[in-house]
Enzyme design. Structure first.
Site, PDB file in Angstrom:
ATOM      1  N   CYS A  78      85.887  58.577  19.669  1.00 59.63           N
ATOM      2  CA  CYS A  78      86.914  59.617  19.524  1.00 59.63           C
ATOM      3  C   CYS A  78      88.331  59.049  19.682  1.00 59.63           C
ATOM      4  O   CYS A  78      88.801  58.372  18.779  1.00 59.63           O
ATOM      5  CB  CYS A  78      86.608  60.751  20.491  1.00 59.63           C
ATOM      6  SG  CYS A  78      87.259  62.313  19.921  1.00 59.63           S
ATOM      7  N   HIS A 168      80.932  61.899  20.553  1.00 57.25           N
ATOM      8  CA  HIS A 168      80.786  61.414  21.940  1.00 57.25           C
ATOM      9  C   HIS A 168      79.325  61.144  22.304  1.00 57.25           C
ATOM     10  O   HIS A 168      78.673  62.013  22.886  1.00 57.25           O
ATOM     11  CB  HIS A 168      81.337  62.470  22.896  1.00 57.25           C
ATOM     12  CG  HIS A 168      82.816  62.589  22.865  1.00 57.25           C
ATOM     13  ND1 HIS A 168      83.639  61.848  23.687  1.00 57.25           N
ATOM     14  CD2 HIS A 168      83.632  63.339  22.102  1.00 57.25           C
ATOM     15  CE1 HIS A 168      84.898  62.149  23.443  1.00 57.25           C
ATOM     16  NE2 HIS A 168      84.928  63.050  22.476  1.00 57.25           N
ATOM     17  N   GLU A 170      78.216  59.495  24.661  1.00 61.97           N
ATOM     18  CA  GLU A 170      78.059  59.420  26.126  1.00 61.97           C
ATOM     19  C   GLU A 170      77.796  60.796  26.740  1.00 61.97           C
ATOM     20  O   GLU A 170      77.519  60.907  27.922  1.00 61.97           O
ATOM     21  CB  GLU A 170      79.296  58.756  26.751  1.00 61.97           C
ATOM     22  CG  GLU A 170      80.554  59.602  26.847  1.00 61.97           C
ATOM     23  CD  GLU A 170      81.303  59.775  25.526  1.00 61.97           C
ATOM     24  OE1 GLU A 170      80.804  59.356  24.470  1.00 61.97           O
ATOM     25  OE2 GLU A 170      82.407  60.356  25.577  1.00 61.97           O
TER      26      GLU A 170
HETATM   27  N1  GLN Z   1      92.246  64.692  19.905  1.00 59.96           N
HETATM   28  C1  GLN Z   1      92.248  63.477  20.684  1.00 59.96           C
HETATM   29  C2  GLN Z   1      93.305  62.490  20.148  1.00 59.96           C
HETATM   30  O1  GLN Z   1      93.821  62.672  19.099  1.00 59.96           O
HETATM   31  C3  GLN Z   1      90.891  62.817  20.698  1.00 59.96           C
HETATM   32  C4  GLN Z   1      89.894  63.754  21.315  1.00 59.96           C
HETATM   33  C5  GLN Z   1      88.804  63.076  22.094  1.00 59.96           C
HETATM   34  O2  GLN Z   1      88.850  61.877  22.407  1.00 59.96           O
HETATM   35  N2  GLN Z   1      87.833  63.865  22.491  1.00 59.96           N
HETATM   36  O3  GLN Z   1      93.611  61.549  20.827  1.00 59.96           O
END
Ligand code: GLN
Length: 187
Positions: A78, A168, A170
């Site tokens: 992410c 994710h 994890e």
């Molecule tokens: N929206 C976050 C970003 O742009 C990422 C979201 C996440 O890591 N769950 O950094």
């Protein structure tokens, strides 16, 4: 073997719990002196803008970037994927730029952008995918392997020993992606 987990912000504890379950040693990377003697690196979810600023401020940016370019295996989830991306479609700030992809931040919308689905991830069948204000990947370089897509949007890629995921792993209780990453760190 020892894995470094970037622990300046975000969801790093969940990754630690999985490594504990797998019996793999790890170190939290909070400052420059922690970034030594590791065989792989996890970049967790969180807020990429904050993480990007902190790694610069702490003097970690160049070390992380050159280690990945020299083959250090990385699992980025992410916000971590956003840190690795060469280009960010809707942000003028780019970070480590080791992964030849373009990402779109908060691609599913900011508030309602969290959902759960299932997909194959490379050879791993039927993996639970948890999305939290996630990006997706809008363009990939020619040597990038697509591992997973949802509704025709790319959400997982592999490039050399870099694994970049919009979701994710994890947070699922399914260890198979971490096992695969650990395999990269051994070989
Ligand atoms: N929206 C976050 C970003 O742009 C990422 C979201 C996440 O890591 N769950 O950094």
């Amino acid at each position: 073997m020892r894995i470094g987990i970037l622990a300046v912000q975000g969801a790093f504890i969940e990754h630690e719990k999985i490594l504990e379950k797998l019996g793999v040693d790890y170190v939290e990377i909070r400052q420059k002196k922690d970034f030594t003697g590791i065989d792989g690196l996890i970049l967790p979810g969180g807020e990429s803008t904050v993480q990007g600023k902190l790694i610069k401020k702490l003097g970690l940016h160049e070390e992380i970037k050159s280690s990945i370019e020299n083959g250090l295996p990385v699992l980025a989830t992410c916000a971590g994927l956003i840190l690795l991306a060469q280009n960010i479609e809707n942000d003028s700030t780019v970070h480590l730029r080791t992964l030849p992809v373009t990402v779109k931040r908060n691609a599913y919308g900011r508030q309602l952008g969290s959902f759960l689905t299932n997909s194959n991830v490379g050879e791993i069948a039927d993996f639970p995918l948890v999305f939290i204000r996630a990006p997706y990947i809008t363009k990939v370089g020619s040597k990038v392997r697509v591992l997973a897509s949802v509704d025709n949007n790319i959400v997982g890629v592999e490039y050399g020993k870099q694994i970049g995921l919009a979701f994710h792993p994890e947070m699922t209780g399914d260890n198979r992606i971490h096992e695969r990453f650990i395999h990269n760190c051994i070989s």
